[in-house]
Design an enzyme around this catalytic site. Structure first.
Site, PDB file in Angstrom:
ATOM      1  N   ASP A   1       0.862  -1.192   0.000  1.00  0.00           N
ATOM      2  CA  ASP A   1       0.000   0.000   0.000  1.00  0.00           C
ATOM      3  C   ASP A   1       0.895   1.238   0.000  1.00  0.00           C
ATOM      4  O   ASP A   1       1.769   1.384   0.855  1.00  0.00           O
ATOM      5  CB  ASP A   1      -0.874  -0.033   1.272  1.00  0.00           C
ATOM      6  CG  ASP A   1      -1.901   1.098   1.298  1.00  0.00           C
ATOM      7  OD1 ASP A   1      -3.059   0.824   1.619  1.00  0.00           O
ATOM      8  OD2 ASP A   1      -1.535   2.251   1.009  1.00  0.00           O
TER       9      ASP A   1
ATOM     10  N   ASP B   1      -4.043   2.272  -4.975  1.00  0.00           N
ATOM     11  CA  ASP B   1      -2.660   2.241  -4.472  1.00  0.00           C
ATOM     12  C   ASP B   1      -2.315   1.004  -3.653  1.00  0.00           C
ATOM     13  O   ASP B   1      -1.323   0.993  -2.954  1.00  0.00           O
ATOM     14  CB  ASP B   1      -2.364   3.509  -3.660  1.00  0.00           C
ATOM     15  CG  ASP B   1      -2.865   3.428  -2.230  1.00  0.00           C
ATOM     16  OD1 ASP B   1      -3.908   2.779  -2.002  1.00  0.00           O
ATOM     17  OD2 ASP B   1      -2.211   4.001  -1.353  1.00  0.00           O
ATOM     18  N   GLU B   2      -3.140  -0.025  -3.735  1.00  0.00           N
ATOM     19  CA  GLU B   2      -2.808  -1.207  -2.934  1.00  0.00           C
ATOM     20  C   GLU B   2      -3.202  -2.501  -3.620  1.00  0.00           C
ATOM     21  O   GLU B   2      -4.127  -2.530  -4.438  1.00  0.00           O
ATOM     22  CB  GLU B   2      -3.447  -1.140  -1.553  1.00  0.00           C
ATOM     23  CG  GLU B   2      -4.939  -1.121  -1.586  1.00  0.00           C
ATOM     24  CD  GLU B   2      -5.564  -1.129  -0.194  1.00  0.00           C
ATOM     25  OE1 GLU B   2      -5.201  -1.978   0.633  1.00  0.00           O
ATOM     26  OE2 GLU B   2      -6.439  -0.291   0.032  1.00  0.00           O
TER      27      GLU B   2
HETATM   28  P1  TTP Z   1      -5.179   5.087   1.246  1.00  0.00           P
HETATM   29  O1  TTP Z   1      -4.176   4.038   0.902  1.00  0.00           O
HETATM   30  O2  TTP Z   1      -6.266   4.724   2.191  1.00  0.00           O
HETATM   31  O3  TTP Z   1      -4.452   6.342   1.889  1.00  0.00           O
HETATM   32  P2  TTP Z   1      -3.056   6.985   1.532  1.00  0.00           P
HETATM   33  O4  TTP Z   1      -2.304   6.190   0.536  1.00  0.00           O
HETATM   34  O5  TTP Z   1      -3.257   8.411   1.176  1.00  0.00           O
HETATM   35  O6  TTP Z   1      -2.312   6.979   2.931  1.00  0.00           O
HETATM   36  P3  TTP Z   1      -1.711   5.725   3.723  1.00  0.00           P
HETATM   37  O7  TTP Z   1      -0.245   5.984   3.860  1.00  0.00           O
HETATM   38  O8  TTP Z   1      -2.425   5.726   5.034  1.00  0.00           O
HETATM   39  O9  TTP Z   1      -2.002   4.493   2.907  1.00  0.00           O
HETATM   40  O10 TTP Z   1      -5.849   5.634  -0.054  1.00  0.00           O
HETATM   41  C1  TTP Z   1      -5.165   5.773  -1.287  1.00  0.00           C
HETATM   42  C2  TTP Z   1      -5.595   7.020  -2.004  1.00  0.00           C
HETATM   43  O11 TTP Z   1      -6.991   6.997  -2.239  1.00  0.00           O
HETATM   44  C3  TTP Z   1      -5.334   8.281  -1.219  1.00  0.00           C
HETATM   45  O12 TTP Z   1      -4.028   8.790  -1.431  1.00  0.00           O
HETATM   46  C4  TTP Z   1      -6.400   9.211  -1.729  1.00  0.00           C
HETATM   47  C5  TTP Z   1      -7.535   8.305  -2.114  1.00  0.00           C
HETATM   48  N1  TTP Z   1      -8.593   8.350  -1.086  1.00  0.00           N
HETATM   49  C6  TTP Z   1      -9.617   9.282  -1.239  1.00  0.00           C
HETATM   50  O13 TTP Z   1      -9.664  10.026  -2.226  1.00  0.00           O
HETATM   51  N2  TTP Z   1     -10.581   9.359  -0.268  1.00  0.00           N
HETATM   52  C7  TTP Z   1     -10.571   8.566   0.853  1.00  0.00           C
HETATM   53  O14 TTP Z   1     -11.458   8.679   1.717  1.00  0.00           O
HETATM   54  C8  TTP Z   1      -9.504   7.615   0.991  1.00  0.00           C
HETATM   55  C9  TTP Z   1      -9.420   6.737   2.215  1.00  0.00           C
HETATM   56  C10 TTP Z   1      -8.545   7.555   0.004  1.00  0.00           C
HETATM   57 MG    MG Z   2      -2.095   4.134   0.748  1.00  0.00          MG
END
Ligand code: TTP
Ligand code: MG
Length: 401
Positions: A12, A110-111
């Site tokens: 992720d 992203d995961e």
């Molecule tokens: P995530 O992997 O949940 O968050 P992240 O990558 O920003 O941070 P982390 O280091 O905690 O993993 O989500 C991936 C992308 O999806 C995030 O960069 C933006 C988008 N996203 C939204 O647009 N709205 C949301 O509510 C969430 C959770 C994510």
């Molecule tokens: Mg992320």
């Protein structure tokens, strides 16, 4: 034949959208960067998509109203999302994943889960694979990712999150129990807020508490879900990595600039949202049976309602008709509306599809869809909107794709 041990890797990206922005703008590095709606000096509508780890220190997080974020960090750098760029980076990262295995299950932009069981012979032990994957992502994209590796999906997913950002957590088979036991329930992948609250009331606060709870009692109180969580809490999870990308739903939502009573504007917005969702589905060759409405009133109270029909559809009129019905049976006219959302799920295999009595009608309607899709393809996605829909406005870019 002995079954080879499973090794599931969950990867992720860290603060994905914000990290891409920091990469594109070196002057943003080390600073609180918030990607999302325009904060309009604290008066902005909409929410935070994500933020950099520097911004998280101020208590900002995804889905928080942008005006709250602004209150916490007025000096932050606020950036509108650049969806096209993030999708491109996502594609490039997934290409890197394929250097490690073909068994990849994307979970979001992203995961992904990677089944690396078959890669160990060639690439080395799991820890080395994890390090190499992180290195390749950094080398190619100048971005960091967090990785969890475990014998199953549930533990791998939790592990990748435990040492963010830039983490690498490996949990061996014989350590699963001691790894899970002390974790609070909020770490439990798949458990919603409400379930957690309910479990808390029953004196269950950690994953270990859940594992110790009598199974029969959980089943009695929580049904199938209870048994499912009980197994997970004990580290039992046989779910395999499903390689092809199965999209589960398509949805769009819209936040009004000001909360509205205006039924005309609400009606037009529901048409426009139905059009957008149907168009996106057709573009991806998807048809679904369950239509979802999301309705948020002033003050943030949100209701969601859905209806399942007897055939799969990606037809604008069909989706809109049901949305309209859901809206009018559930809408409280005394309250202003803040946000509307339309979604479709229940994508099944074509063979499972039942022909509807109204199939001819649908075919007719589909012709209109076809024309619409052609025009959009040629002149861009905002080029056409049904007569009753919204006029093209400068707000169009706020329709999130
Ligand atoms: P995530 O992997 O949940 O968050 P992240 O990558 O920003 O941070 P982390 O280091 O905690 O993993 O989500 C991936 C992308 O999806 C995030 O960069 C933006 C988008 N996203 C939204 O647009 N709205 C949301 O509510 C969430 C959770 C994510
Ligand atoms: Mg992320």
């Amino acid at each position: 034949m002995s079954k080879s041990k499973r090794h599931i890797l969950h990867v992720d990206m860290d603060a994905f959208f914000a990290a891409v922005e920091q990469r594109e703008h070196p002057e943003f590095q080390g600073k609180p960067v918030i990607v999302g709606a325009d904060p309009k000096e604290g008066k902005g509508r909409g929410v935070v998509s994500t933020c950099s780890y520097e911004a998280r220190k101020f208590g900002i997080h995804s889905a928080m109203p942008i005006m709250h974020a602004y209150k916490r960090c007025p000096h932050g750098i606020y950036v509108p999302p650049n969806g096209k760029l993030y999708s491109q980076v996502s594609k490039d990262i997934f290409k890197i994943f394929y250097e490690f295995t073909d068994l990849i299950e994307p979970l979001s932009i992203d995961e992904a889960f990677l089944d690396i069981r078959g890669s160990i012979k060639l690439l080395g032990p799991p820890k080395k694979i994890g390090e190499k994957l992180k290195y390749r992502i950094y080398q190619d994209q100048a971005l960091t990712a967090s990785v969890g590796i475990a014998p199953n999906k549930f533990v791998a997913k939790i592990a990748s999150d435990l040492d963010k950002p830039n983490g690498l957590v490996i949990v061996d088979e014989d350590k699963i129990e001691s790894f899970l036991q002390p974790l609070p329930l909020k770490r439990m992948w798949g458990a919603g807020k409400k379930t957690i609250e309910k479990l808390n009331k029953d004196g269950i606060h950690t994953i270990g508490d859940l594992a110790k709870y009598p199974r029969e009692l959980l089943e009695k109180k929580y049904g199938k879900t209870g048994v499912h969580f009980f197994k997970l809490a004990r580290g039992i999870d046989d779910r395999s990595v499903v390689p092809e990308h199965t999209i589960k739903s398509v949805s769009n939502e819209y936040t009004f600039d000001e909360d509205v009573f205006d039924i005309d504007l609400i009606t037009k917005t529901l048409i426009r949202l139905s059009e957008k969702v149907a168009y996106r589905m057709r573009k991806q060759g998807l048809r679904g049976r369950t239509i979802h409405l999301k309705l948020r009133y002033e003050g943030f109270e949100t209701i969601t309602r859905n209806k399942t029909i007897d055939h799969q559809t990606a037809n604008t009129e069909t989706i809109h008709k049901i949305i309209n019905e859901l809206f009018h049976t559930n809408y409280n006219r005394d309250r202003k509306v803040r946000l509307l959302g339309v979604g479709v799920s229940g994508f099944e295999q074509k063979s499972a599809q039942q022909l509807s009595l109204f199939e001819d009608g649908i075919r007719e309607e589909s012709k209109l869809d076809e024309v619409e899709d052609l025009v959009r393809k040629k002149f861009g996605k905002n080029a056409i909107s049904r007569a009753e829909g919204l006029q093209k406005t400068s707000d169009d870019e706020r329709w999130f794709d």
